[in-house]
Design a protein around this motif. Structure first.
Motif, PDB file in Angstrom:
ATOM      1  N   ALA A 105       0.823  -1.200   0.000  1.00 47.95           N
ATOM      2  CA  ALA A 105       0.000   0.000   0.000  1.00 47.95           C
ATOM      3  C   ALA A 105       0.858   1.250   0.000  1.00 47.95           C
ATOM      4  O   ALA A 105       0.548   2.238  -0.685  1.00 47.95           O
ATOM      5  N   ARG A 106       1.957   1.234   0.759  1.00 45.81           N
ATOM      6  CA  ARG A 106       2.850   2.404   0.777  1.00 45.81           C
ATOM      7  C   ARG A 106       3.476   2.617  -0.603  1.00 45.81           C
ATOM      8  O   ARG A 106       3.591   3.747  -1.082  1.00 45.81           O
ATOM      9  N   ARG A 107       3.893   1.532  -1.243  1.00 44.78           N
ATOM     10  CA  ARG A 107       4.502   1.659  -2.576  1.00 44.78           C
ATOM     11  C   ARG A 107       3.502   2.243  -3.566  1.00 44.78           C
ATOM     12  O   ARG A 107       3.838   3.114  -4.384  1.00 44.78           O
ATOM     13  N   GLU A 108       2.267   1.782  -3.511  1.00 45.89           N
ATOM     14  CA  GLU A 108       1.255   2.280  -4.437  1.00 45.89           C
ATOM     15  C   GLU A 108       0.905   3.735  -4.156  1.00 45.89           C
ATOM     16  O   GLU A 108       0.650   4.518  -5.080  1.00 45.89           O
ATOM     17  N   ALA A 109       0.867   4.124  -2.875  1.00 50.86           N
ATOM     18  CA  ALA A 109       0.605   5.518  -2.528  1.00 50.86           C
ATOM     19  C   ALA A 109       1.714   6.419  -3.052  1.00 50.86           C
ATOM     20  O   ALA A 109       1.466   7.562  -3.490  1.00 50.86           O
ATOM     21  N   GLU A 110       2.967   5.944  -3.051  1.00 50.82           N
ATOM     22  CA  GLU A 110       4.077   6.732  -3.579  1.00 50.82           C
ATOM     23  C   GLU A 110       3.920   6.946  -5.087  1.00 50.82           C
ATOM     24  O   GLU A 110       4.232   8.022  -5.607  1.00 50.82           O
ATOM     25  N   VAL A 111       3.430   5.950  -5.781  1.00 52.92           N
ATOM     26  CA  VAL A 111       3.219   6.078  -7.229  1.00 52.92           C
ATOM     27  C   VAL A 111       2.180   7.143  -7.503  1.00 52.92           C
ATOM     28  O   VAL A 111       2.353   8.014  -8.374  1.00 52.92           O
ATOM     29  N   ILE A 112       1.075   7.126  -6.760  1.00 51.21           N
ATOM     30  CA  ILE A 112       0.021   8.117  -6.970  1.00 51.21           C
ATOM     31  C   ILE A 112       0.510   9.512  -6.623  1.00 51.21           C
ATOM     32  O   ILE A 112       0.255  10.495  -7.348  1.00 51.21           O
ATOM     33  N   ALA A 113       1.253   9.630  -5.527  1.00 46.80           N
ATOM     34  CA  ALA A 113       1.707  10.942  -5.082  1.00 46.80           C
ATOM     35  C   ALA A 113       2.764  11.521  -6.015  1.00 46.80           C
ATOM     36  O   ALA A 113       2.748  12.724  -6.317  1.00 46.80           O
ATOM     37  N   SER A 114       3.680  10.698  -6.495  1.00 45.89           N
ATOM     38  CA  SER A 114       4.775  11.204  -7.334  1.00 45.89           C
ATOM     39  C   SER A 114       4.374  11.323  -8.798  1.00 45.89           C
ATOM     40  O   SER A 114       4.993  12.078  -9.553  1.00 45.89           O
ATOM     41  N   GLY A 115       3.350  10.568  -9.222  1.00 44.50           N
ATOM     42  CA  GLY A 115       2.982  10.567 -10.636  1.00 44.50           C
ATOM     43  C   GLY A 115       3.961   9.814 -11.498  1.00 44.50           C
ATOM     44  O   GLY A 115       3.911   9.906 -12.724  1.00 44.50           O
ATOM     45  N   GLU A 116       4.881   9.070 -10.908  1.00 47.95           N
ATOM     46  CA  GLU A 116       5.887   8.319 -11.647  1.00 47.95           C
ATOM     47  C   GLU A 116       5.600   6.822 -11.520  1.00 47.95           C
ATOM     48  O   GLU A 116       5.219   6.346 -10.440  1.00 47.95           O
ATOM     49  N   PRO A 117       5.793   6.062 -12.586  1.00 51.29           N
ATOM     50  CA  PRO A 117       5.558   4.616 -12.500  1.00 51.29           C
ATOM     51  C   PRO A 117       6.613   3.923 -11.644  1.00 51.29           C
ATOM     52  O   PRO A 117       7.709   4.453 -11.424  1.00 51.29           O
ATOM     53  N   SER A 118       6.278   2.755 -11.213  1.00 51.79           N
ATOM     54  CA  SER A 118       7.182   1.946 -10.393  1.00 51.79           C
ATOM     55  C   SER A 118       7.298   0.572 -11.023  1.00 51.79           C
ATOM     56  O   SER A 118       6.291  -0.026 -11.429  1.00 51.79           O
ATOM     57  N   VAL A 119       8.513   0.066 -11.145  1.00 54.66           N
ATOM     58  CA  VAL A 119       8.768  -1.247 -11.733  1.00 54.66           C
ATOM     59  C   VAL A 119       9.578  -2.066 -10.737  1.00 54.66           C
ATOM     60  O   VAL A 119      10.651  -1.626 -10.281  1.00 54.66           O
ATOM     61  N   THR A 120       9.086  -3.208 -10.394  1.00 54.44           N
ATOM     62  CA  THR A 120       9.810  -4.110  -9.482  1.00 54.44           C
ATOM     63  C   THR A 120       9.830  -5.502 -10.079  1.00 54.44           C
ATOM     64  O   THR A 120       8.910  -5.909 -10.801  1.00 54.44           O
ATOM     65  N   GLU A 121      10.882  -6.226  -9.799  1.00 52.59           N
ATOM     66  CA  GLU A 121      11.052  -7.584 -10.305  1.00 52.59           C
ATOM     67  C   GLU A 121      11.586  -8.461  -9.175  1.00 52.59           C
ATOM     68  O   GLU A 121      12.434  -8.034  -8.405  1.00 52.59           O
ATOM     69  N   TRP A 122      11.062  -9.642  -9.076  1.00 50.05           N
ATOM     70  CA  TRP A 122      11.558 -10.555  -8.052  1.00 50.05           C
ATOM     71  C   TRP A 122      11.498 -11.977  -8.573  1.00 50.05           C
ATOM     72  O   TRP A 122      10.842 -12.274  -9.556  1.00 50.05           O
ATOM     73  N   PHE A 123      12.225 -12.851  -7.863  1.00 47.35           N
ATOM     74  CA  PHE A 123      12.379 -14.248  -8.286  1.00 47.35           C
ATOM     75  C   PHE A 123      12.062 -15.158  -7.109  1.00 47.35           C
ATOM     76  O   PHE A 123      12.529 -14.933  -5.988  1.00 47.35           O
ATOM     77  N   ARG A 124      11.238 -16.175  -7.396  1.00 47.15           N
ATOM     78  CA  ARG A 124      10.916 -17.171  -6.383  1.00 47.15           C
ATOM     79  C   ARG A 124      11.247 -18.546  -6.958  1.00 47.15           C
ATOM     80  O   ARG A 124      10.522 -19.049  -7.816  1.00 47.15           O
ATOM     81  N   PRO A 125      12.339 -19.121  -6.536  1.00 45.94           N
ATOM     82  CA  PRO A 125      12.699 -20.452  -7.056  1.00 45.94           C
ATOM     83  C   PRO A 125      11.676 -21.497  -6.634  1.00 45.94           C
ATOM     84  O   PRO A 125      11.001 -21.362  -5.622  1.00 45.94           O
ATOM     85  N   GLY A 126      11.573 -22.483  -7.486  1.00 43.96           N
ATOM     86  CA  GLY A 126      10.670 -23.581  -7.179  1.00 43.96           C
ATOM     87  C   GLY A 126       9.267 -23.411  -7.706  1.00 43.96           C
ATOM     88  O   GLY A 126       8.436 -24.305  -7.538  1.00 43.96           O
ATOM     89  N   ARG A 127       8.973 -22.289  -8.329  1.00 43.45           N
ATOM     90  CA  ARG A 127       7.634 -22.065  -8.863  1.00 43.45           C
ATOM     91  C   ARG A 127       7.663 -22.213 -10.393  1.00 43.45           C
ATOM     92  O   ARG A 127       8.525 -21.654 -11.059  1.00 43.45           O
TER      93      ARG A 127
END
Length: 828
Positions: free
Chosen positions: A387-409
């Motif tokens: 929720a904090r990350r999404e609120a920062e996107v709305i407040a800044s007007g800038e997109p956010s890109v995150t990538e993560w890896f979960r082995p075994g899936r």
């Protein structure tokens, strides 16, 4: 006279149709009938010129402009007289004065001295003193157009001018007509001037012009189509928009009917609407659709009746507002919404839209599935962190890109989340996002790296092939001399030791020739050239080129093809490429396998096709690899070993030949089979399958070759087959061709002067009878110019380094072509 008598007389005078006058004893008129009033009533009360005469005598009247006479009868003994006026005989001057007096326009008559001789009341009101009888019009500046007066005096007919006069402090426009009246007038010929006040008309015309100009400007600049047509459908007024858009061409509407402007379906619809407007007398407003047009497919149309002065509908007016962009926008909006819906429904990744409070507004099915497994898209963080990350996107007007890896899936093992601000209703910001499973993409990136490496290797192979082609071309001429002389030396020697040595020279030279031919085939950049091809020879060449690598790797390769295998219609170079690729693949599969390591090539023929199998004793093709083995850039080999292109290209070559390449089931190793149809095009004029290649016989052959060693070897082959041979080169060849007839001509393709194409062109103009006898021997079939030349001219050729077999085949092809042309029916 009694009162009764007077009443009777009044009644008679009142109803009399003739002109009667009742006069007293002194000659004064007392009563007049209506007819008499019309004759003399405009003048002062007339009196008789003399005393009343005896009954029946004629008298005249004084104070009357015309000469009137009357017969007199006494009325009883009262002294009264009753006069009957005779029919008037008035002068033309009096008639003229009467005429101009009753004209509604000012009229002035003047004599040759410009003096007024007559003027009607309207002229007197307009001109004042200038219109007095005897006044000089020359003194009035308004009559200063002397040239017009002179012209009017000098010619028959009227002179009309437009003049502006100052009248009562205002400017008035008159149309002035001047004309001469003949000499019947008492004062001689006169000049009549009639002044017609056209001020109101000119003002109205000016207003009309201005109105029409404004209307034209309005119509031509209006963003809508406008027209006026007759009730019969013919267009009489159209604006530019109507001309340019509705029928796409200026001038194509005016004067044409509805059926001449629109297609039949649209014309029938328009004519029906026009009839309704005329019949009802009411306007029609509505939306219309015209199929087949670019613009004005959809219009908001107004049709209205145009009436004349008596209220009858004579024309139909129309205004067409193009609603096509609006309709298209509506259609695009609907289509966009449908596409968006389809995109959301079928997208293989999660999509969502939230409001500022985090409430989901839109989700696609994939996102709904992920929402049930919240762990899959929360970036490994708890809900509060998300929720904090999404609120920062709305407040800044800038997109956010995150990538993560979960082995075994299996799914979403590697995940990318993109969040971006999105406009919402009422200016409230929303949050949009995508959640993508990158697992396949990561695998694809690895495949791409292998493909790029394969492409790099392919480019290196191509560059190497071009280099080898250049070297090979330089070897062709000397190899031709070596091989040709070795063959003839082997035939001439008797001593066994020397024969063996000659054989070894020939075999080595033939091997060099095959290697050179393979290098040239690798470097060819020309369209496929199919002909009758010996499958066993292509297999032998493929084993020859791969023999060194197979020997070094300790792999035994064996070809098992039956004798007398029929020829096949194919491009030998492409077929060679396929077989070499299969052998190289088998070699790579066997390199880490235990002995024995073998590659077997078996072939055969059926009624429909020829087949060849390439089978190895390696590990075979795994079951999960087999379905994809012919896909471009797919390889199961380590990076840097396989390109992933060989089998895909080979499959394309075989299918282009109308054949097939397939992976067959095998108990051990890999087993590939290629099949080629035995049929050939109906119009092929080369040698048929299994045609004899013997060229024994007689005849004169002219060799045109700039290399004497090559020419000597070629001449030796031909002389041993019974031909008389002459050799020439350069400019001398033209002389020899002109002076003598030869049965066959073998010409080198490339020479410093008078090369093959030049020789063929020269023969076309000078000795066309020799065109069917020429063939070519060339060391260059790699270049585009050479390959294009052979395609265009259609003449047979042999490649250097040549063998006795290839020369005999060339001779056989030349004779076959000549025989076909001799037996062909004459052209009609």
């Amino acid at each position: 006279m009694s009162q009764a008598s007077e009443e009777v007389l009044d009644a008679i005078l009142r109803h009399a149709r003739e002109a009667w006058v009742l006069a007293d004893s002194e000659g004064h008129a007392i009563r007049l009938s209506a007819s008499a009033e019309a004759l003399i009533g405009h003048a002062p009360r007339p009196t008789l010129e003399a005393a009343l005469a005896d009954p029946g005598d004629k008298v005249t009247f004084a104070g009357v402009d015309s000469d009137l006479t009357a017969q007199v009868w006494p009325v009883g003994g009262s002294g009264l007289r009753l006069l009957r006026i005779d029919a008037p005989s008035r002068s033309s001057d009096a008639q003229l004065r009467d005429f101009i007096d009753h004209l509604p326009a000012p009229v002035v008559l003047q004599d040759s001295a410009a003096r007024v001789v007559a003027a009607n009341p309207q002229a007197k009101r307009l001109l004042g003193a200038a219109a007095a009888i005897g006044a000089s019009l020359a003194a009035d500046p308004r009559f200063a157009d002397l040239e017009a007066e002179r012209d009017a005096w000098a010619q028959d007919g009227a002179i009309t001018t437009d003049e502006t006069w100052a009248v009562g402090g205002a400017s008035r426009r008159y149309q002035v007509a001047r004309f001469r009246i003949g000499s019947d007038h008492a004062s001689g010929p006169v000049l009549a001037t009639i002044l017609l006040d056209v001020t109101a008309r000119r003002d109205a015309e000016q207003r009309l012009r201005e109105s029409e100009s404004r209307l034209a400007a309005f119509m031509n600049h209006a963003p809508v189509a406008m027209y006026l047509k007759e009730v019969g459908g013919r267009y009489v007024v159209v604006n530019r928009r109507m001309e340019e858009v509705v029928v796409s061409g200026v001038g194509e509407v005016l004067g044409r009917t509805t059926r001449e402007v629109f297609n039949p379906i649209a014309a029938e619809f328009i004519e029906a609407a026009d009839r309704r407007v005329v019949e009802t007398g009411n306007a029609e407003v509505g939306e219309e659709h015209y199929a087949g047009a670019d613009d004005f497919q959809y219009t908001f149309t107004t049709r209205f009746p145009v009436r004349n002065g008596d209220g009858r509908v004579t024309h139909i007016g129309g205004v067409l507002i193009d609603t096509t962009p609006l309709k298209r926008a509506e259609r695009r909006t609907i289509e966009t919404e449908r596409r968006l819906s389809a995109f959301l429904t079928h997208a293989p990744f999660g999509m969502f839209l939230k409001d500022a409070q985090g409430t989901m507004l839109i989700t696609n099915p994939e996102m709904a599935r992920l929402a049930a497994d919240g762990e899959a898209f929360v970036d490994g963080e708890d809900a509060a962190a998300v929720a904090r990350r999404e609120a920062e996107v709305i407040a800044s007007g800038e997109p956010s890109v995150t990538e993560w890896f979960r082995p075994g899936r299996d799914a979403y093992g590697s995940t990318l989340a993109i969040r971006f601000p999105a406009p919402g209703d009422g200016g409230q910001p929303h949050l949009g996002g995508f959640v993508l499973d990158l697992s396949e993409r990561k695998a694809a990136e690895a495949d791409l790296a292998r493909s790029q490496e394969a492409l790099h290797q392919s480019e290196k192979i191509r560059a190497l092939g071009s280099l080898l082609a250049g070297v090979s071309h330089e070897l062709n001429n000397p190899l031709s001399a070596v091989l040709g002389n070795a063959i003839m030396l082997e035939e001439d020697l008797v001593d066994a030791t020397h024969v063996v040595r000659a054989q070894r020279i020939r075999i080595a030279a033939e091997r060099c020739a095959r290697i050179v031919q393979v290098f040239l085939a690798m470097a060819r950049q020309k369209p496929p050239h199919r002909g009758w091809t010996r499958l066993d020879e292509v297999v032998a060449d493929a084993l020859e080129i791969t023999s060194y690598g197979l020997r070094v790797a300790g792999i035994a390769a064996k070809a098992e093809l039956p004798e007398g295998l029929p020829e096949v219609w194919a491009d030998a170079d492409q077929l060679h490429q396929v077989i070499v690729n299969l052998i190289v693949n088998a070699q790579q599969a066997l390199e880490d396998q235990p002995d024995p390591r073998t590659i077997r090539l078996r072939g055969g023929a059926s009624a429909e096709d020829l087949w060849l199998e390439v089978e190895d004793s390696g590990p075979g093709v795994p079951g999960n690899v087999a379905p994809r083995i012919f896909e471009p850039f797919y390889t199961s080999k380590p990076q840097g070993v396989g390109t992933g292109l060989g089998l895909s290209v080979s499959l394309g070559i075989m299918e282009a030949h109308g054949g097939a390449l397939e992976l067959l089931p095998s108990n051990r190793g890999a087993r590939f089979r290629l099949r080629l149809p035995r049929r050939a095009p109906a119009d092929e004029v080369r040698l048929p399958p299994n045609a004899p290649e013997s060229a024994m016989g007689s005849g004169r052959v002219l060799i045109v070759e700039d290399d004497p060693d090559v020419a000597d070897a070629l001449a030796g082959f031909l002389r041993r087959d019974g031909f008389e041979v002459e050799w020439t080169s350069g400019a001398e060849s033209m002389t020899r061709l002109t002076e003598a007839d030869h049965d066959l001509i073998l010409c080198d393709l490339k020479m410093p002067a008078h090369d093959g194409p030049a020789t063929l062109a020269w023969l076309s103009g000078v000795r066309p009878d020799l065109l069917d006898r020429i063939g070519f021997v060339t060391a260059d079939v790699v270049g585009r110019a050479a390959s294009d030349f052979f395609v265009q001219c259609g003449r047979p050729y042999a490649e250097k380094p040549f063998t006795r077999k290839s020369i005999r085949r060339l001779i056989a092809e030349l004779r076959a072509l000549g025989s076909e042309r001799q037996n062909a029916p004459p052209a009609s």
